[in-house]
Structures are given as C-alpha cells and as structure tokens.
Design a protein around this motif. Sequence first.
Motif, PDB file in Angstrom:
ATOM      1  N   ARG A  27      -2.929 -60.765 -39.207  1.00  0.00           N
ATOM      2  CA  ARG A  27      -1.782 -59.978 -39.650  1.00  0.00           C
ATOM      3  C   ARG A  27      -2.138 -58.515 -39.850  1.00  0.00           C
ATOM      4  NH1 ARG A  27      -0.462 -63.118 -45.051  1.00  0.00           N
ATOM      5  NH2 ARG A  27      -2.740 -62.934 -45.112  1.00  0.00           N
ATOM      6  N   PHE A  28      -3.415 -58.203 -39.933  1.00  0.00           N
ATOM      7  CA  PHE A  28      -3.845 -56.875 -40.344  1.00  0.00           C
ATOM      8  C   PHE A  28      -4.530 -56.151 -39.186  1.00  0.00           C
ATOM      9  CE2 PHE A  28      -4.317 -59.755 -44.087  1.00  0.00           C
ATOM     10  CZ  PHE A  28      -3.166 -59.340 -44.742  1.00  0.00           C
ATOM     11  N   PRO A  29      -3.854 -55.212 -38.552  1.00  0.00           N
ATOM     12  CA  PRO A  29      -4.479 -54.472 -37.450  1.00  0.00           C
ATOM     13  C   PRO A  29      -5.619 -53.572 -37.908  1.00  0.00           C
ATOM     14  CG  PRO A  29      -2.343 -53.525 -38.023  1.00  0.00           C
ATOM     15  CD  PRO A  29      -2.459 -54.795 -38.794  1.00  0.00           C
ATOM     16  N   ASN A  30      -5.738 -53.371 -39.207  1.00  0.00           N
ATOM     17  CA  ASN A  30      -6.808 -52.550 -39.758  1.00  0.00           C
ATOM     18  C   ASN A  30      -8.113 -53.327 -39.931  1.00  0.00           C
ATOM     19  OD1 ASN A  30      -4.798 -53.670 -41.651  1.00  0.00           O
ATOM     20  ND2 ASN A  30      -6.220 -53.060 -43.266  1.00  0.00           N
ATOM     21  N   VAL A  31      -8.139 -54.618 -39.543  1.00  0.00           N
ATOM     22  CA  VAL A  31      -9.357 -55.431 -39.627  1.00  0.00           C
ATOM     23  C   VAL A  31      -9.851 -55.718 -38.207  1.00  0.00           C
ATOM     24  CG1 VAL A  31     -10.394 -57.596 -40.397  1.00  0.00           C
ATOM     25  CG2 VAL A  31      -8.615 -56.496 -41.790  1.00  0.00           C
ATOM     26  N   ASP A  32     -11.060 -55.267 -37.906  1.00  0.00           N
ATOM     27  CA  ASP A  32     -11.691 -55.523 -36.606  1.00  0.00           C
ATOM     28  C   ASP A  32     -12.660 -56.696 -36.727  1.00  0.00           C
ATOM     29  OD1 ASP A  32     -10.340 -53.405 -35.492  1.00  0.00           O
ATOM     30  OD2 ASP A  32     -12.023 -51.994 -35.668  1.00  0.00           O
ATOM     31  N   LEU A  33     -12.625 -57.600 -35.747  1.00  0.00           N
ATOM     32  CA  LEU A  33     -13.518 -58.755 -35.740  1.00  0.00           C
ATOM     33  C   LEU A  33     -14.583 -58.574 -34.672  1.00  0.00           C
ATOM     34  CD1 LEU A  33     -10.950 -61.693 -36.020  1.00  0.00           C
ATOM     35  CD2 LEU A  33     -12.161 -60.514 -37.865  1.00  0.00           C
ATOM     36  N   LEU A  34     -15.829 -58.734 -35.075  1.00  0.00           N
ATOM     37  CA  LEU A  34     -16.942 -58.735 -34.136  1.00  0.00           C
ATOM     38  C   LEU A  34     -17.603 -60.109 -34.202  1.00  0.00           C
ATOM     39  CD1 LEU A  34     -18.510 -55.193 -34.735  1.00  0.00           C
ATOM     40  CD2 LEU A  34     -16.916 -55.907 -32.943  1.00  0.00           C
ATOM     41  N   LEU A  35     -16.972 -61.081 -33.523  1.00  0.00           N
ATOM     42  CA  LEU A  35     -17.533 -62.420 -33.463  1.00  0.00           C
ATOM     43  C   LEU A  35     -18.651 -62.451 -32.428  1.00  0.00           C
ATOM     44  CD1 LEU A  35     -14.235 -64.508 -33.607  1.00  0.00           C
ATOM     45  CD2 LEU A  35     -15.644 -63.669 -35.504  1.00  0.00           C
ATOM     46  N   ALA A  36     -19.530 -63.449 -32.550  1.00  0.00           N
ATOM     47  CA  ALA A  36     -20.714 -63.545 -31.690  1.00  0.00           C
ATOM     48  C   ALA A  36     -21.574 -62.292 -31.802  1.00  0.00           C
ATOM     49  CB  ALA A  36     -20.319 -63.809 -30.240  1.00  0.00           C
ATOM     50  N   HIS A  37     -21.598 -61.715 -32.987  1.00  0.00           N
ATOM     51  CA  HIS A  37     -22.456 -60.567 -33.301  1.00  0.00           C
ATOM     52  C   HIS A  37     -23.320 -60.926 -34.519  1.00  0.00           C
ATOM     53  CE1 HIS A  37     -19.618 -58.399 -30.769  1.00  0.00           C
ATOM     54  NE2 HIS A  37     -20.374 -57.322 -30.826  1.00  0.00           N
ATOM     55  N   GLU A  38     -24.581 -60.647 -34.428  1.00  0.00           N
ATOM     56  CA  GLU A  38     -25.494 -60.907 -35.542  1.00  0.00           C
ATOM     57  C   GLU A  38     -25.937 -59.595 -36.164  1.00  0.00           C
ATOM     58  OE1 GLU A  38     -29.624 -63.355 -36.567  1.00  0.00           O
ATOM     59  OE2 GLU A  38     -28.898 -63.196 -34.496  1.00  0.00           O
ATOM     60  N   CYS A  39     -25.880 -59.533 -37.484  1.00  0.00           N
ATOM     61  CA  CYS A  39     -26.345 -58.334 -38.181  1.00  0.00           C
ATOM     62  C   CYS A  39     -27.863 -58.416 -38.345  1.00  0.00           C
ATOM     63  CB  CYS A  39     -25.672 -58.212 -39.544  1.00  0.00           C
ATOM     64  SG  CYS A  39     -26.156 -56.717 -40.437  1.00  0.00           S
ATOM     65  N   LEU A  40     -28.556 -57.507 -37.684  1.00  0.00           N
ATOM     66  CA  LEU A  40     -30.021 -57.491 -37.731  1.00  0.00           C
ATOM     67  C   LEU A  40     -30.560 -56.692 -38.896  1.00  0.00           C
ATOM     68  CD1 LEU A  40     -30.767 -56.886 -33.937  1.00  0.00           C
ATOM     69  CD2 LEU A  40     -30.590 -59.073 -35.145  1.00  0.00           C
ATOM     70  N   ARG A  41     -29.802 -55.677 -39.312  1.00  0.00           N
ATOM     71  CA  ARG A  41     -30.341 -54.788 -40.346  1.00  0.00           C
ATOM     72  C   ARG A  41     -29.190 -54.055 -41.020  1.00  0.00           C
ATOM     73  NH1 ARG A  41     -33.409 -50.604 -37.514  1.00  0.00           N
ATOM     74  NH2 ARG A  41     -31.462 -49.422 -37.583  1.00  0.00           N
ATOM     75  N   VAL A  42     -29.345 -53.847 -42.328  1.00  0.00           N
ATOM     76  CA  VAL A  42     -28.442 -52.985 -43.088  1.00  0.00           C
ATOM     77  C   VAL A  42     -29.285 -51.877 -43.697  1.00  0.00           C
ATOM     78  CG1 VAL A  42     -26.819 -52.821 -45.010  1.00  0.00           C
ATOM     79  CG2 VAL A  42     -26.888 -54.901 -43.629  1.00  0.00           C
ATOM     80  N   ARG A  43     -28.951 -50.646 -43.349  1.00  0.00           N
ATOM     81  CA  ARG A  43     -29.706 -49.497 -43.863  1.00  0.00           C
ATOM     82  C   ARG A  43     -28.749 -48.609 -44.644  1.00  0.00           C
ATOM     83  NH1 ARG A  43     -32.754 -46.207 -39.432  1.00  0.00           N
ATOM     84  NH2 ARG A  43     -34.237 -47.947 -39.654  1.00  0.00           N
ATOM     85  N   GLN A  44     -29.075 -48.348 -45.909  1.00  0.00           N
ATOM     86  CA  GLN A  44     -28.215 -47.552 -46.766  1.00  0.00           C
ATOM     87  C   GLN A  44     -28.704 -46.106 -46.844  1.00  0.00           C
ATOM     88  OE1 GLN A  44     -26.667 -49.505 -50.398  1.00  0.00           O
ATOM     89  NE2 GLN A  44     -28.230 -51.082 -50.041  1.00  0.00           N
ATOM     90  N   ASP A  45     -27.728 -45.200 -47.042  1.00  0.00           N
ATOM     91  CA  ASP A  45     -28.054 -43.798 -47.299  1.00  0.00           C
ATOM     92  C   ASP A  45     -26.993 -43.264 -48.254  1.00  0.00           C
ATOM     93  OD1 ASP A  45     -25.745 -43.100 -45.712  1.00  0.00           O
ATOM     94  OD2 ASP A  45     -26.992 -43.312 -43.911  1.00  0.00           O
ATOM     95  N   THR A  46     -27.020 -41.981 -48.518  1.00  0.00           N
ATOM     96  CA  THR A  46     -26.099 -41.407 -49.505  1.00  0.00           C
ATOM     97  C   THR A  46     -24.649 -41.461 -49.057  1.00  0.00           C
ATOM     98  OG1 THR A  46     -26.485 -39.208 -48.555  1.00  0.00           O
ATOM     99  CG2 THR A  46     -27.847 -39.856 -50.447  1.00  0.00           C
ATOM    100  N   GLY A  47     -24.414 -41.563 -47.764  1.00  0.00           N
ATOM    101  CA  GLY A  47     -23.039 -41.559 -47.258  1.00  0.00           C
ATOM    102  C   GLY A  47     -22.460 -42.930 -46.994  1.00  0.00           C
ATOM    103  N   GLY A  48     -23.254 -43.991 -47.139  1.00  0.00           N
ATOM    104  CA  GLY A  48     -22.752 -45.333 -46.867  1.00  0.00           C
ATOM    105  C   GLY A  48     -23.858 -46.238 -46.376  1.00  0.00           C
ATOM    106  N   ALA A  49     -23.510 -47.130 -45.457  1.00  0.00           N
ATOM    107  CA  ALA A  49     -24.482 -48.075 -44.914  1.00  0.00           C
ATOM    108  C   ALA A  49     -24.277 -48.187 -43.412  1.00  0.00           C
ATOM    109  CB  ALA A  49     -24.330 -49.446 -45.567  1.00  0.00           C
ATOM    110  N   GLU A  50     -25.390 -48.335 -42.698  1.00  0.00           N
ATOM    111  CA  GLU A  50     -25.335 -48.520 -41.256  1.00  0.00           C
ATOM    112  C   GLU A  50     -25.816 -49.913 -40.918  1.00  0.00           C
ATOM    113  OE1 GLU A  50     -26.622 -45.377 -38.345  1.00  0.00           O
ATOM    114  OE2 GLU A  50     -28.085 -46.934 -37.801  1.00  0.00           O
ATOM    115  N   LEU A  51     -25.052 -50.633 -40.093  1.00  0.00           N
ATOM    116  CA  LEU A  51     -25.395 -51.982 -39.684  1.00  0.00           C
ATOM    117  C   LEU A  51     -25.816 -51.967 -38.222  1.00  0.00           C
ATOM    118  CD1 LEU A  51     -23.418 -52.264 -42.170  1.00  0.00           C
ATOM    119  CD2 LEU A  51     -22.748 -54.474 -41.192  1.00  0.00           C
ATOM    120  N   LEU A  52     -26.968 -52.549 -37.950  1.00  0.00           N
ATOM    121  CA  LEU A  52     -27.430 -52.732 -36.578  1.00  0.00           C
ATOM    122  C   LEU A  52     -27.063 -54.145 -36.150  1.00  0.00           C
ATOM    123  CD1 LEU A  52     -29.024 -51.749 -34.076  1.00  0.00           C
ATOM    124  CD2 LEU A  52     -31.097 -52.667 -35.177  1.00  0.00           C
ATOM    125  N   LEU A  53     -26.298 -54.263 -35.060  1.00  0.00           N
ATOM    126  CA  LEU A  53     -25.763 -55.546 -34.628  1.00  0.00           C
ATOM    127  C   LEU A  53     -26.286 -55.918 -33.253  1.00  0.00           C
ATOM    128  CD1 LEU A  53     -22.016 -54.885 -35.564  1.00  0.00           C
ATOM    129  CD2 LEU A  53     -23.865 -55.674 -37.065  1.00  0.00           C
TER     130      LEU A  53
END
Length: 300
Positions: free
Chosen positions: A120-146
């Motif tokens: 129902r929500f076009p503002n939600v993106d789905l990335l199925l069949a994607h594995e999160c390898l790493r979460v790296r945080q910094d002062t502006g947010g977080a970066e996910l390597l997939l």
Amino acid sequence: MSEIPRYDVAVIGYGPTGVTAANLLGAQGLKVVVVERDAEVYTRARAISTDEEVLRVWQQVGLADELRRDMLAGLPIDFVDHRGRSFLSASFDSAGHGYPPQLFIYQPVLEATLRKGVTRFPNVDLLLAHECLRVRQDTGGAELLLAEDGGEHLKRVRASWVIAADGGSSPTRGQLGVGFDGRTYETRWVVIDTEVKREWPGHDRLRFHCDPLRPAVDCPTPLGHHRWEFPVLPGDDENDLVTDAAVWRLLSRQGITRDEVTVLRAVVYSHHVRAAARWRVGRVFLAGDEAPAQAPGIGR
C-alpha cells in the motif's frame, strides 16, 4: 558512479518483526528500504501463537481484521494423563485489548498478509534476495553494503536510521559486537507439523500430555494444520527421530495415524532464553528475535 539511494529508515530482515516495522513506518510516510536475504516467504510454520497486544499493533496499520480471519482463538487448554484423559482445563483471560488473549497462527499466511499490506505504501522499497554484508555508521547516518544474487552484485544504500530484525543469529548484532547473553535449555524438542485430513477428539484444543515416559504438547494451528512437540530423551538419536518411521511412532502414541494427518516436516529444535546486552547502537536498533529470544511456551 551513480548516487547512493538515501532513506529515512532501512529495515534489515522481512520476517514478522521487519514486515511489521515496514508497515508502521510506511504508514507514517517515511521513505523506507527493506533488505531481505530470501526472495520469498518461508513456506513452513515456525511461530504458532500470538496475543491481543500484538493484534493492537497490527490494528494501527489496518491489518488486524484481515489477519484475524486466518487465526484460531478462544481454544481451551487441557492437561491430560498418559491415556489422554483430561485432569485440568483452563482458558486465557483477556487483558482488555479488544481481541482474544491467545491466537494461534499459521506463520506463512500471516507473513504474506503483512507483506501485502506493505504494498500500500509507495514510499517503501523492497530489496528481496539481497543480503546485508555490512552496516557502517557515521555522523550523517548509516551505509549498508548489500549483496544481490548470491554475491554477484554489490550495492550500497544509506539511511538515517536502521532497524535490524534479521533473526536470533543476527549477523548485524554480531557486526556491532553486542553480546547475546542467556542460556539454551538442555532438553531439545522434535517438532512435527502436519496437515489435518480427518479430525479427532481433542483436535480443537491445546493439550499438554503429562506422560512420564515421553511428555508431549499438541496444538491446533489454523487453516487445517496441527503441531506436535516431543522432548528428545536421553539415548535418542536426533537424526533417527525425524525419519518417517520414527515420526509415525511418536504420533501413534497419541492415536494419530495416516488417516488423520499428512506430515509436512519434522525438525529438532533448541529453546533459547537470551537478551542482547544493548538494543541500540548509535543509529541501529535491534528488534525481534535478535534483541530478546525466549522459549516458545510463552507464546509471544
């Protein structure tokens, strides 16, 4: 180099907790990305029970009534002896949340309904069949390597906040170095899920079999399913217990034959009672089984 997509929230894991978070955040109008390793809903039941407080959460996103139609509620509990004779019956008292206090679910259908709600929500993106390898945080947010397609392709996304709901063995919790203290029960259980072909006396109630030789639990689950649980006893061979012959020996002790059910799966489980040392690390929040894990007898 293409610009990295940016989101308000990234949700890692698309089980019941992750998909509930996606519905709640989507309803708030936030820009959300969901990252899930598997391409489809897991097709076998795992959890079989929920309660009225959780239904109130799903009510917030307008899905409680639809979910409720695929649940069983108001079933009594019986404690029975080794011959199946009831010696104690009980029922759950409502806490006043407007729904039955105990509801039995069939998890694959429940998850499919919750995922349908997210569409129902076009503002939600789905990335199925994607594995999160790493979460790296910094002062502006977080970066996910997939990793996509089993690691063939890598991509990055950024989010202001992250909800990690990737299960009890959460790789994200491990990356963050968060302890997961508690204990695992020594007794392991063989869980047998079945599809009902013909009903039998007592099929419509949760029963605790107080058999000193081999206790058991049997539980109705919705949409024509039923579950049995038996402890693995000293001297049992776990590999043998899940064979077809052994499964039918266990069920035959309950008076169940191939005329009553079709066996869908048999698997041996350990029960864990653990809690993450921290439920938040910077911009990452731990949720679901990766934060608290509890024994299934509580039914939450």
